[in-house]
Design an enzyme around this catalytic site. Structure first.
Site, PDB file in Angstrom:
ATOM      1  N   LYS A  78       0.850  -1.198   0.000  1.00  0.00           N
ATOM      2  CA  LYS A  78       0.000   0.000   0.000  1.00  0.00           C
ATOM      3  C   LYS A  78       0.887   1.251   0.000  1.00  0.00           C
ATOM      4  O   LYS A  78       1.947   1.273   0.648  1.00  0.00           O
ATOM      5  CB  LYS A  78      -0.897  -0.047   1.246  1.00  0.00           C
ATOM      6  CG  LYS A  78      -1.971   1.030   1.310  1.00  0.00           C
ATOM      7  CD  LYS A  78      -2.911   0.752   2.477  1.00  0.00           C
ATOM      8  CE  LYS A  78      -4.024   1.774   2.621  1.00  0.00           C
ATOM      9  NZ  LYS A  78      -4.969   1.425   3.699  1.00  0.00           N
ATOM     10  N   SER A 153      -9.873   1.041   2.778  1.00  0.00           N
ATOM     11  CA  SER A 153      -9.071   1.906   1.946  1.00  0.00           C
ATOM     12  C   SER A 153      -7.963   1.198   1.180  1.00  0.00           C
ATOM     13  O   SER A 153      -7.390   1.778   0.276  1.00  0.00           O
ATOM     14  CB  SER A 153      -8.455   3.006   2.808  1.00  0.00           C
ATOM     15  OG  SER A 153      -7.544   2.452   3.752  1.00  0.00           O
ATOM     16  N   SER A 177      -9.802  -1.478   6.904  1.00  0.00           N
ATOM     17  CA  SER A 177      -9.261  -1.309   5.552  1.00  0.00           C
ATOM     18  C   SER A 177      -8.505  -2.478   4.956  1.00  0.00           C
ATOM     19  O   SER A 177      -8.135  -2.424   3.787  1.00  0.00           O
ATOM     20  CB  SER A 177      -8.379  -0.074   5.490  1.00  0.00           C
ATOM     21  OG  SER A 177      -9.193   1.052   5.352  1.00  0.00           O
TER      22      SER A 177
END
Ligand code: GLN
Length: 492
Positions: A78, A153, A177
């Site tokens: 990420k 997310s 997330s």
């Protein structure tokens, strides 16, 4: 095709000499080139870096060195994780062009384990969102249905694994997330106990909640990478000095007599019928495996959404103060210093600005007691609910999300509706507990996630139950249509 192979199978084939790490890295990079134009999961691909790391693994093997548990395994990270010499934008314009000067602790650990970092994945801006739609750069399309959101997310991390661009990825989970996108994309993901994994080098959103967690296509891969990244780090004072234990040795263990607590009220409230029936079937499966099913209640969990959306913005308003154009990333220069700050901070997107304003408000004199202090009290009550539930059971079972993946754009007009997507993932986050999401079936052809929550630092039990569940079903074997290629050597 290599892109359908599991991390554990790839590593074995590197160790045996059947495959070179460099060829695996090339295959992952090819798959990214072939598929990511449709998905949008990467913000930065590090082809050169990946090939260099893979070549180092091949050299280590040739020299007869012992190879690590992720030797030659591609992994996507990420874009809020720092990798030395590689951009880290948090999918925000305010960090555009910023290059991380050091490795996050999890990155050091991955490298030591022989993993090959292929690139940085798209996300909601600063990890604020549940659909990946707040990214300042581009949308992520769910590999199962390109018109739908991958969840958020960590949507890019989830989609990259679901579309076969890497067998593993890391995301961060503040309020769901990794778990919610795992549910939407048919993957396994773990949110470790708060303090289990070092946050050093993770760009902070809400520091009392943030934890780094992995995505994988099966429970074994998730266990392997979780073990690699866990453990005390002197550079993160909130990381805890407790032995990690062997998650892998929990796989395949008997679950007879284990008590599974079911929160009945959660099923009744606002869940899609397809989710409810997949969860009901999962409860039956666990019962058949010999688990004892008991009813538990989490009466204050209904306040989790309100409490989280006060605590998390409060912390973010403080953490994001550092992005002012002076220290990191771009600066919108103006003759006046205050105006420079103002114009630079206008680079934040709408959702981030909403949260900074909300957070500043709930922390201000006069409102602190009414909002922030109250939210913290609710948080304590939620922890007490879990403590009471764990007197009666070993794991708590809920859906991961109330729905399957929703359409892109379906919830962007109404932030409150978006926040409700987190209804099941927020209570464990507020209580700091470990929780895993595993695929538990399809509803209208889209994956449903089952969330299991355990006592603090009892990730082992989560892997034990998740692996028994996975063995008893074939849910994890379902692949996103269009990205489902038969594996080599039964390694899917
Ligand atoms: N959807 C939640 C939020 O927007 C959780 C995000 C996260 O876990 N990073 O805050």
């Amino acid at each position: 095709m290599l892109h359908a192979a599991s991390a554990s199978a790839l590593r074995e084939r590197v160790v045996s000499g059947e495959l070179r790490a460099v060829d695996i890295a090339r295959s992952a990079l090819d798959q990214i080139v072939g598929a990511d134009a449709r998905i949008g999961s990467f913000l930065h691909v590090d082809g050169e870096g990946a090939l260099a790391q893979a070549a180092a693994v091949d050299r280590a093997r040739a020299a007869g060195e012992t190879l690590g548990p992720l030797a030659g395994v591609p992994i996507a990270l990420k874009d809020n994780l720092c990798v030395r010499g590689v951009p880290a934008t948090c999918a925000s314009k305010i960090l555009e062009g910023w290059i991380a000067p050091y490795d996050a602790t999890v990155v050091e650990r991955l490298r030591a384990a022989g993993a090959v970092i292929v690139g940085k994945t798209n996300m909601d801006e600063f990890a604020m969102g549940s659909s990946n739609e707040t990214s300042a750069y581009k949308l992520v399309h769910n590999p199962w249905d390109l018109s739908r959101a991958p969840g958020g997310s960590s949507g890019g991390s989830a989609a990259s694994v679901a579309a076969g661009m890497a067998p593993l990825s890391l995301g961060s989970d503040t309020g769901g997330s990794v778990r919610q996108p795992a549910a939407f994309c048919g993957l396994v993901a773990l949110k470790p106990t708060y303090g289990r994994v070092s946050r050093f080098g993770l760009i902070a959103f809400a520091s009392s909640l943030d934890q780094i967690g992995p995505f994988a296509r099966d429970v074994r891969d998730c266990a392997i990478v979780s073990e690699v990244i866990s453990g005390r780090d002197p550079r993160d004072a909130t990381s805890v000095d407790l032995p990690v234990g062997s998650y892998v040795s929990e796989l395949g263990r008997d679950v007879r007599g284990l008590r599974v607590g079911v929160v009945r009220s959660t099923l009744a409230e606002g869940c899609e019928p397809g989710v409810v029936s997949a969860i009901d079937a999962s409860i039956d499966t666990l019962r058949r495996l010999g688990c004892e099913i008991v009813d538990v209640a989490l009466p204050t969990a209904e306040h989790a959404v309100s409490a989280y959306y006060i605590v998390a913005p409060a912390e973010c308003s403080s953490n994001l103060a550092r992005f002012d154009g002076m220290r990191y990333g771009p600066r919108v220069e103006s003759p006046d210093l205050l105006e420079t700050y103002g114009k630079t901070r206008a680079l934040f997107g709408r959702e981030v600005r909403r949260r900074i304003m909300l957070g500043t408000y709930v922390l201000s004199a006069g409102y602190y007691d009414a909002f922030y202090a109250k939210a913290q009290k609710a948080r304590t009550l939620i922890s007490r609910d879990y403590a009471a539930a764990f007197e009666r059971c070993d794991v708590v079972l809920t859906p991961t999300a109330p729905s399957v993946a929703f359409g892109l754009g379906a919830k962007t007009k109404n932030p409150l509706e978006m926040y409700l997507a987190d209804i099941f993932t927020l209570p464990p986050s507020l209580a700091g507990l470990p929780a895993i999401s595993v695929p538990c079936g399809l509803s209208d052809g889209l994956p449903v996630g089952l969330q299991l929550t355990a006592k603090a630092f009892d990730e082992g039990t989560l892997f034990r139950v998740a692996s028994a569940f996975e063995h008893a079903t074939d849910h994890h074997a379902h692949r996103a249509p269009g990205f489902a290629t038969a594996s080599v050597g039964g390694a899917a």
